[in-house]
Design an enzyme around this catalytic site. Structure first.
Site, PDB file in Angstrom:
ATOM      1  N   HIS A 198       0.814  -1.386   0.101  1.00  0.00           N
ATOM      2  CA  HIS A 198      -0.111  -0.062  -0.117  1.00  0.00           C
ATOM      3  C   HIS A 198       1.030   1.160  -0.089  1.00  0.00           C
ATOM      4  CE1 HIS A 198      -2.794   2.939   1.817  1.00  0.00           C
ATOM      5  NE2 HIS A 198      -3.789   2.164   1.312  1.00  0.00           N
ATOM      6  N   ASP A 252       2.882  -4.617   8.060  1.00  0.00           N
ATOM      7  CA  ASP A 252       1.598  -3.779   7.758  1.00  0.00           C
ATOM      8  C   ASP A 252       0.446  -4.707   8.031  1.00  0.00           C
ATOM      9  OD1 ASP A 252      -0.738  -2.654   6.822  1.00  0.00           O
ATOM     10  OD2 ASP A 252       0.356  -1.906   4.863  1.00  0.00           O
ATOM     11  N   GLN A 272      -4.498  -5.317   6.954  1.00  0.00           N
ATOM     12  CA  GLN A 272      -5.604  -6.035   6.434  1.00  0.00           C
ATOM     13  C   GLN A 272      -5.455  -7.796   6.935  1.00  0.00           C
ATOM     14  OE1 GLN A 272      -8.039  -5.217   4.342  1.00  0.00           O
ATOM     15  NE2 GLN A 272      -7.182  -3.369   3.797  1.00  0.00           N
ATOM     16  N   LYS A 283     -10.614  -0.703  10.558  1.00  0.00           N
ATOM     17  CA  LYS A 283     -10.585  -2.034   9.712  1.00  0.00           C
ATOM     18  C   LYS A 283     -10.976  -3.059  10.523  1.00  0.00           C
ATOM     19  CE  LYS A 283      -7.301  -0.204   6.349  1.00  0.00           C
ATOM     20  NZ  LYS A 283      -8.075   0.132   5.347  1.00  0.00           N
ATOM     21  N   CYS A 302      -4.555   2.658  -3.664  1.00  0.00           N
ATOM     22  CA  CYS A 302      -3.542   2.885  -3.178  1.00  0.00           C
ATOM     23  C   CYS A 302      -2.188   2.022  -3.352  1.00  0.00           C
ATOM     24  CB  CYS A 302      -3.672   3.103  -1.667  1.00  0.00           C
ATOM     25  SG  CYS A 302      -4.822   4.553  -1.216  1.00  0.00           S
TER      26      CYS A 302
HETATM   27  N1  PMP Z   1      -1.752  -0.735   4.730  1.00  0.00           N
HETATM   28  C1  PMP Z   1      -2.644  -1.528   4.112  1.00  0.00           C
HETATM   29  C2  PMP Z   1      -2.386  -2.863   3.361  1.00  0.00           C
HETATM   30  C3  PMP Z   1      -3.982  -0.864   3.780  1.00  0.00           C
HETATM   31  O1  PMP Z   1      -4.925  -1.900   3.293  1.00  0.00           O
HETATM   32  C4  PMP Z   1      -4.389   0.218   4.269  1.00  0.00           C
HETATM   33  C5  PMP Z   1      -5.636   0.852   4.341  1.00  0.00           C
HETATM   34  N2  PMP Z   1      -6.231   0.721   2.906  1.00  0.00           N
HETATM   35  C6  PMP Z   1      -3.316   1.157   5.046  1.00  0.00           C
HETATM   36  C7  PMP Z   1      -2.125   0.385   5.207  1.00  0.00           C
HETATM   37  C8  PMP Z   1      -3.620   2.364   5.648  1.00  0.00           C
HETATM   38  O2  PMP Z   1      -4.538   2.265   6.707  1.00  0.00           O
HETATM   39  P1  PMP Z   1      -4.912   3.535   7.295  1.00  0.00           P
HETATM   40  O3  PMP Z   1      -5.597   4.551   6.218  1.00  0.00           O
HETATM   41  O4  PMP Z   1      -6.075   3.195   8.169  1.00  0.00           O
HETATM   42  O5  PMP Z   1      -3.836   4.466   7.975  1.00  0.00           O
END
Ligand code: PMP
Length: 404
Positions: free
Chosen positions: A122, A199, A202, A225, A363
């Site tokens: 991401h 990270d 997910q 999430k 993203c």
């Molecule tokens: N890493 C991953 C794999 C994600 O899916 C996301 C959220 N789409 C993020 C980081 C960022 O998370 P947040 O916007 O809650 O900071």
């Protein structure tokens, strides 16, 4: 016994309609809906406990502090960290990764040093390192993947050299659903004397994670999430590492003593928590974690895996269907395109049928480049989704496809 009706009844929003159709919410990878207990905990705390934490001798401040610190223990237990000192509250995964990149970069990285990330990251696990690259001249090395969306572990091993300082990888890809073999990747990194940041944005919502089992050095995730509130997240870090890092932001709470001559910093984890924390949010996160624990992470995992494989089976039968991410260990995310229908058209038309999916690059533009596409449609599942909703999705995709 997984009582899906009872579970769904906990989420008031699932009863609503959009465009006069029952809502089919399949955008859980972006954020999950909130059970009544989480929303009520927040309201209740504002109504009857609210006071700033840590600084007060008065009754309410002490109550709010108790709830906030009890939440830290709930998080510790949820991810099986050794100590509450290893649980830093942040605004979310993004802030957790930025904190780590900034503090670790300041303490341990110099020009020419390297961070290993993967091609399926991401943006929030790419850009913080690129900012560090601009500031300090460090380099990013990228683990490639196969066409099925599996990281190439032999290539990963080859990326290590004497300049490698840290590995930072996703536990689960938000586009492909691939579950990366973190335990094995940590073992390889540690054999080279290199720490690992995971990270977990997910992974935490979908299966039990265990810091002592994974043995990663840092781990980031977001409350929103995993059925908790927005604006709260966690950075886990092994105590021996967090001890060695400089503070992130300066302000109240993170200090021991301040004078114009010299300021000393607070102990862990407060050293990294400048300013008033979102103590209402941390308590609500704990309520969300208690909620998923009550259902059982293993039950949630089985339910969602069954749903995902059912959806994969049904979707693969649609003419012109291309699914991105077919790794053996695949989580509750399905990214797809049908024929040459643009992802935005598919998403917009599904929305008119009451089906909420996400479209675009998610993203993860470097991953889109690797796949040779601009974007996908993404359906992502949560503990409250049903087979009937998958059927509605499949029928919806077929209907949209027939219009083109
Ligand atoms: N890493 C991953 C794999 C994600 O899916 C996301 C959220 N789409 C993020 C980081 C960022 O998370 P947040 O916007 O809650 O900071």
């Amino acid at each position: 016994m997984y009582d899906i009706d009872k579970i769904r009844a906990d989420f008031p929003i699932l009863e609503r309609t959009v465009y006069n159709r029952p809502l089919v919410y399949l955008d859980n990878g972006a954020t999950t809906q909130k059970p009544r207990c989480v929303v009520e905990a927040m309201t209740e705390e504002y109504y009857s406990v609210n006071a700033n934490v840590h600084r007060g001798v008065h009754f309410l401040s002490q109550k709010a502090t108790e709830l906030h610190e009890a939440s830290r223990e709930t998080v510790r237990s949820f991810i099986n960290a050794r100590s509450i000192n290893e649980i830093v509250f942040t605004r979310g995964t993004t802030e957790s990764i930025n904190l780590l990149a900034s503090c670790f970069g300041d303490a341990f990285m110099n020009e020419g040093d390297e961070v290993i990330v993967s091609v399926m990251e991401h943006h929030s696990n790419i850009v913080p390192w690129q900012l560090l690259a601009e500031r300090k001249g460090i380099k990013l090395r990228v683990i490639p993947m196969t066409d099925s969306g599996t990281l190439m572990l032999d290539e990963y091993e080859k990326l290590f050299n004497e300049r490698t300082r840290i590995v930072s990888v996703a536990h689960v890809s938000n586009v492909l659903g691939t579950v990366n073999p973190i335990k094995e990747m940590v073992r390889v990194a540690h054999a080279h004397g290199v720490p690992v940041l995971v990270d977990g944005a997910q992974s935490t919502p979908h299966f039990a994670v265990d810091m002592q089992l994974l043995d990663c050095d840092f781990f980031a995730f977001s409350a929103h999430k995993i059925y908790g509130p927005t604006g709260v997240g966690v950075l886990y870090g092994k105590e021996e590492w967090l001890d060695k890092l400089p503070p992130y932001q300066g302000g109240g709470e993170m200090i021991k003593n301040v004078s114009f001559e010299k300021t000393t910093f607070n102990e862990l984890p407060y050293k990294f928590e400048a300013g008033t924390p979102d103590y209402i949010g941390t308590h609500a996160l704990a309520v969300a974690l208690d909620y998923v624990n009550k259902i059982g992470m293993d039950q949630i995992y089985s339910h969602e895996r069954e749903l995902t494989s059912y959806a994969m089976q049904q979707m693969q039968q649609i003419d012109g269907m291309r699914i991105f991410g077919t790794a053996t260990d695949k989580d509750a995310v399905i990214s797809f395109l049908v024929g040459n229908i643009h992802h935005l058209d598919m998403g917009t038309l599904l929305d008119r049928l009451g089906i909420a999916v996400r479209t675009g690059h998610h993203c993860a533009e470097p991953l889109m480049n690797r796949l040779g596409i601009e974007g996908t449609v993404r359906a992502s599942f949560a503990l409250y989704n049903t087979k009937e909703e998958v059927d509605t999705l499949v029928a919806g995709i077929k209907r949209v496809a027939s219009m083109f």
